[in-house]
Write an enzyme that holds these catalytic residues in place. Structure first.
Site, PDB file in Angstrom:
ATOM      1  N   HIS A 377       0.807  -1.233   0.000  1.00  0.00           N
ATOM      2  CA  HIS A 377       0.000   0.000   0.000  1.00  0.00           C
ATOM      3  C   HIS A 377       0.829   1.266   0.000  1.00  0.00           C
ATOM      4  CE1 HIS A 377      -3.918  -1.965   1.002  1.00  0.00           C
ATOM      5  NE2 HIS A 377      -3.128  -2.860   1.566  1.00  0.00           N
ATOM      6  N   LYS A 569      -8.940  13.377   4.785  1.00  0.00           N
ATOM      7  CA  LYS A 569      -7.993  12.256   4.716  1.00  0.00           C
ATOM      8  C   LYS A 569      -6.974  12.488   5.815  1.00  0.00           C
ATOM      9  CE  LYS A 569      -7.100  13.542   0.379  1.00  0.00           C
ATOM     10  NZ  LYS A 569      -7.044  12.376  -0.483  1.00  0.00           N
ATOM     11  N   ARG A 570      -6.117  11.491   6.093  1.00  0.00           N
ATOM     12  CA  ARG A 570      -5.054  11.725   7.064  1.00  0.00           C
ATOM     13  C   ARG A 570      -4.237  12.945   6.644  1.00  0.00           C
ATOM     14  NH1 ARG A 570      -4.427   7.876  11.314  1.00  0.00           N
ATOM     15  NH2 ARG A 570      -2.622   9.151  11.833  1.00  0.00           N
ATOM     16  N   LYS A 575       0.149  14.510   0.942  1.00  0.00           N
ATOM     17  CA  LYS A 575      -1.236  14.732   0.526  1.00  0.00           C
ATOM     18  C   LYS A 575      -1.514  16.216   0.275  1.00  0.00           C
ATOM     19  CE  LYS A 575      -2.836  10.667   3.151  1.00  0.00           C
ATOM     20  NZ  LYS A 575      -3.505   9.739   2.204  1.00  0.00           N
ATOM     21  N   THR A 677      -8.860   6.200  -1.755  1.00  0.00           N
ATOM     22  CA  THR A 677     -10.195   5.613  -1.884  1.00  0.00           C
ATOM     23  C   THR A 677     -11.259   6.674  -1.625  1.00  0.00           C
ATOM     24  OG1 THR A 677      -9.833   4.818   0.376  1.00  0.00           O
ATOM     25  CG2 THR A 677      -9.674   3.197  -1.387  1.00  0.00           C
ATOM     26  N   LYS A 681     -15.112   7.637  -3.260  1.00  0.00           N
ATOM     27  CA  LYS A 681     -16.336   7.902  -2.487  1.00  0.00           C
ATOM     28  C   LYS A 681     -16.944   9.233  -2.910  1.00  0.00           C
ATOM     29  CE  LYS A 681     -14.155   5.243   1.160  1.00  0.00           C
ATOM     30  NZ  LYS A 681     -13.227   5.352   2.317  1.00  0.00           N
TER      31      LYS A 681
END
Ligand code: 26Q
Length: 832
Positions: A377, A569-570, A575, A677, A681
């Site tokens: 991952h 998200k984290r 990110k 992911t 969504k």
């Protein structure tokens, strides 16, 4: 039918006047069952019970209706000639069960009526559930989506993991800073689980090994552990959608074994007795956050070995009980390793087969490699798990011997293929020998598995080209891609009933099981009436979120007519939540220069947790909140921009946010996000994406159409080239006036009440290193955001793109992912 007598009126010996109140699903039966459970399990009468107690009674009522299917499925698995998939994962981020179970059992209607007639509000009861937060983020949630799909598709499966007493910490925001609070998810009990003490197993730690040769000359090794811990399973049913199958999630709790405890106690060693009890009970106490610095945490390795060993012993016990030979283990069991966290299982299965079941090495190795497969991952080298050899030697001495033997045989194989290539051997070895020595868990998982997969096309490609390149050269056929997916049950049907109803009115409800059917919505993108219905639904859902936030977050008001621009998200530098903030400041500066500027109103929503030890991530949270404080209160802004950080992001909060977003921020540096992911969504729920060519974004964009996706930024290849060529972010700062102004406003202390040092670490990093290339992507991001703002002004055209996004997302159902795993990795058949 006679009138119901509540236990309250009739006393505990109320006469049963309805169908079986453990299984029947009529409204009257449900009412009786809820009151019975309230009285006999919770010990409360209808009027005295609070919503929490009522929730528990309802949860038991629903669980009763699952039990028969569940036990039947477990029996079926054992007896039928099917392969059982064991999904081994240190995390299962299940989210709340009640609402999801009602959808799966198709019970929402009668339950709502029953609850209403008992003078309670079903939605309020649903809100009482404290979700099991047994995961950090994407990887844990993926495991939960896969359990849902396997149950729905009739794949015999068990999820094996850890029953953490304290899950992921709760987050409070104090003066803009994250504060961590302990998660007490079990404090009101957990009605969904059943403890099964008779299925307990024992796990050893530490000690030493003894080798012996018997009279026939057969060599064997015995491990004599220094301590033994008991693993007690807790089982939770995993329902499929309208399916007769209920699979099992089996989570292990560590406890002291009586013998160890009492031996010491009885011999007067009270301190030793207590110490061994504490050691045992500590193992499953708390979930580790995915911190920056994860190496060398002994307890984490104990956790990994503990749950992996418990799970393997559980499989072997069942295997032998149903009368199968141990030599055929791999024919009955397929084990998926969710990242390297359970990869010690490769050595443990070898140990069990050889030391405990007497198989020879070659047979054991054949069984092991045919059983395991490994999902990677991450591409970030610093996130690849390595354990110091010294730690391994003291905690798992026998496993280290086995790893050495695996390594010796494996390196011989490499030598045969690639003569005289010591650098290659050093890279591929299971042991890292540059400086302090480590066991490399990704190498162990790759060598011990018959298949290795990445989680999106780009990610798999980069695994082959980079992180696991040497292994790919040796075994190209081992590598496969399985692009992630998410379950449409939870992420559309449960989370977005408004949109679900609108879709079902047009195309029926087949999409819930077969998400490709969403493509039947495509023609309606050109239907004016449907577009206006779709946009009304979208607005209703935004109002729902605004009301929730108003109620929960001291009176904050959001404008449902502004664009809801969400990034949840984290929190991590790769990110790039802070790139999003650079855009906010850019808009803010434009307004300050020209207060009458005609700009598209936006509400920026952020949510996510930072690992407690990750300084920069925590500073980014403070940064978001500080910029929000200034922007939200500046009279020139006139509420056209709003920045809001939602505290304590979770699965249940995600269920509220994904449906209400207009714009989904998927802005990681290309080549860093394995898949993502959340991107799926959002898009299924009709949000448009602004994103880079990273992870599954690439495939989402291809699916929804390039014209329905806002693309910006460097490609993974361009990122790599920039980094080798020597990237100098300061030059970008110097040559871009708008960017310079943004950075200078931050540096001046404008967002930190005059403190020009507070955000210095962010600024210094961006100007001098900028590992994640925010400055390189800045202008492209701003230009793209300007196009987004422009597009949002034509709401009819926007709505059309939104419908097309949803209509074309069928491929990202986790049902498709499970189908890929079943065919290409597990060799099991699905019903679908
Ligand atoms: C490891 C060792 C010690 C302590 C913690 C950990 C640890 C725990 C969790 C390391 C990593 C994680 C979680 C990783 C994760 O969530 N990865 C995400 O997986 C998703 C599902 O495949 C992808 O969509 C995301 O791209 C990826 O970041």
């Amino acid at each position: 039918m006679q009138k119901l007598a509540s236990p309250e009126q009739a006393g505990p010996i109320a006469v049963r006047v309805v169908e079986d109140d453990r299984t029947a699903t009529s409204k009257e039966a449900l009412k009786q069952a809820i009151l019975d459970n309230l009285f006999y399990i919770i010990g409360r009468t209808q009027n005295a019970a609070n919503d929490q107690e009522f929730y528990s009674a309802l949860a038991y009522t629903v669980r009763d209706r699952i039990l028969a299917q569940w036990l039947a499925t477990i029996k079926d698995h054992a007896t039928h000639d099917t392969r059982i998939v064991c999904y081994l994962s240190a995390e299962f981020l299940m989210g709340p069960y009640l609402a999801n179970s009602l959808v799966n059992l198709q019970l929402e209607g009668p339950v709502r009526e029953a609850v209403t007639e008992l003078d309670r509000d079903l939605d309020r009861l649903i809100e009482q559930e404290s979700e099991p937060g047994l995961g950090n983020g994407g990887l844990g949630r993926l495991a939960a989506c896969y359990l849902d799909s396997m149950a729905t598709m009739g794949v015999p499966a068990v999820g094996y993991g850890i029953r953490y007493e304290f899950g992921i910490f709760h987050q409070r925001i104090d003066d803009g800073w994250q504060v961590e609070l302990t998660d007490h998810w079990l404090s009101y009990g957990n009605p969904w689980e059943i403890r099964r003490p008779h299925r307990s197993v024992e796990v050893g730690f530490g000690g030493h090994t003894e080798a012996a040769t018997d009279s026939d000359g057969k060599y064997s090794v015995r491990w004599i552990p220094a301590s033994i811990v008991k693993g007690v399973p807790y089982d939770t049913p995993i329902l499929g959608y309208r399916s007769r199958v209920a699979n099992n999630l089996r989570l292990w709790r560590s406890e002291a074994t009586e013998s160890f405890y009492f031996d010491r106690f009885n011999s007067g060693d009270y301190q030793g007795a207590v110490a061994s009890k504490v050691f045992a009970e500590n193992i499953t106490k708390v979930l580790y956050p995915n911190d920056e610095e994860i190496q060398g945490k002994e307890l984490r390795l104990q956790q990994q070995y503990f749950f992996t060993s418990c799970s393997l012993k559980d499989m072997i016990r069942l295997h032998l009980r149903i009368g199968r030979p141990i030599e055929a283990f791999h024919e009955k069991w397929a084990i998926q390793l969710n990242d390297t966290h359970p990869s010690i299982g490769v050595a443990e299965l070898m140990r069990l087969l050889i030391d405990e079941h007497g198989l020879d090495w070659d047979k054991a190795w054949e069984i092991t490699t045919h059983t395991f497969s490994y999902t990677n991952h991450t591409l970030l080298p610093e996130a690849l798990e390595r354990w110091p050899l010294s730690l391994f030697a003291s905690l798992l001495p026998r496993h280290l011997e086995i790893i050495y033997e695996i390594n010796a045989r494996f390196l011989n194989e490499v030598r045969m293929r690639f003569y005289n290539d010591p650098a290659r051997l050093a890279r591929m070895s299971l042991i890292d020998e540059q400086g302090e020595r480590y066991v490399r868990m990704a190498n162990l998982a790759t060598v011990g598995s018959h298949k290795v997969n990445g989680v999106a096309e780009l990610h798999t490609q980069l695994l082959k080209a980079d992180v696991l390149h040497d292994f790919y050269e040796l075994w190209p056929e081992k590598f496969v891609n399985v692009t992630n997916g998410v379950t449409p049950r939870r992420w559309i049907a449960v989370a977005n009933p408004e949109q679900s109803a609108a879709m079902t009115r047009k195309i029926g409800n087949g999409w819930i099981r077969n998400l490709d059917q969403l493509s039947q919505l495509e023609p309606y993108a050109d239907d004016r009436a449907f577009r206006s219905e779709w946009s009304k639904v979208q607005r209703d859902v935004k109002v729902r979120l605004a009301n929730y936030i108003h109620k929960e977050c001291d009176g904050i008001s959001l404008d449902p007519d502004s664009m809801f621009d969400a990034q949840v998200k984290r929190i991590h530098e790769y990110k790039r939540q802070h790139l999003n903030v650079l855009h906010i400041i850019t808009l803010y500066n434009r307004i300050k220069h020209n207060p009458n500027l005609d700009i598209t109103p936006r509400t920026f929503l952020f949510g996510g947790k930072a690992a407690p030890g990750y300084f920069m991530a925590k500073l980014i949270i403070k940064f978001i909140n500080s910029v929000g404080e200034v922007v939200n209160n500046d009279p020139d802004v006139k509420h056209r921009l709003k920045v809001f950080f939602l505290p304590d992001y979770s699965v249940s909060l995600g269920q509220k946010i994904y449906p209400s977003a207009d714009l989904s921020e998927q802005i990681s540096t290309a080549g860093k996000e394995a898949s993502g992911t959340g991107n799926m969504k959002f898009s299924m729920n009709g949000a448009l994406t602004i994103g880079t060519l990273d992870g599954a974004n690439i495939e989402i964009r291809d699916a929804v159409g390039h014209e329905n996706f806002f693309l910006f930024g460097l490609t993974a290849e361009q990122v790599r080239q920039k980094q080798v060529a020597g990237y100098r972010p300061r030059e970008i700062y110097e040559s871009n006036a708008a960017l310079r102004e943004v950075i200078d406003t931050i540096s001046s202390g404008h967002f930190s009440r005059g403190d020009s040092n507070l955000f210095r670490p962010i600024i210094d990093d961006l100007l001098n290193r900028d590992q994640y290339l925010l400055l390189a992507d800045y202008q492209s991001y701003i230009d793209c955001q300007d196009k987004v703002s422009e597009a949002f002004r034509d709401i009819d055209q926007w709505t059309k793109m939104s419908i097309l996004n949803t209509a074309r997302m069928g491929r990202f159902s986790s049902d498709r992912s499970i189908d890929d795993y079943s065919r290409n990795i597990w060799n099991v058949k699905t019903l679908a």
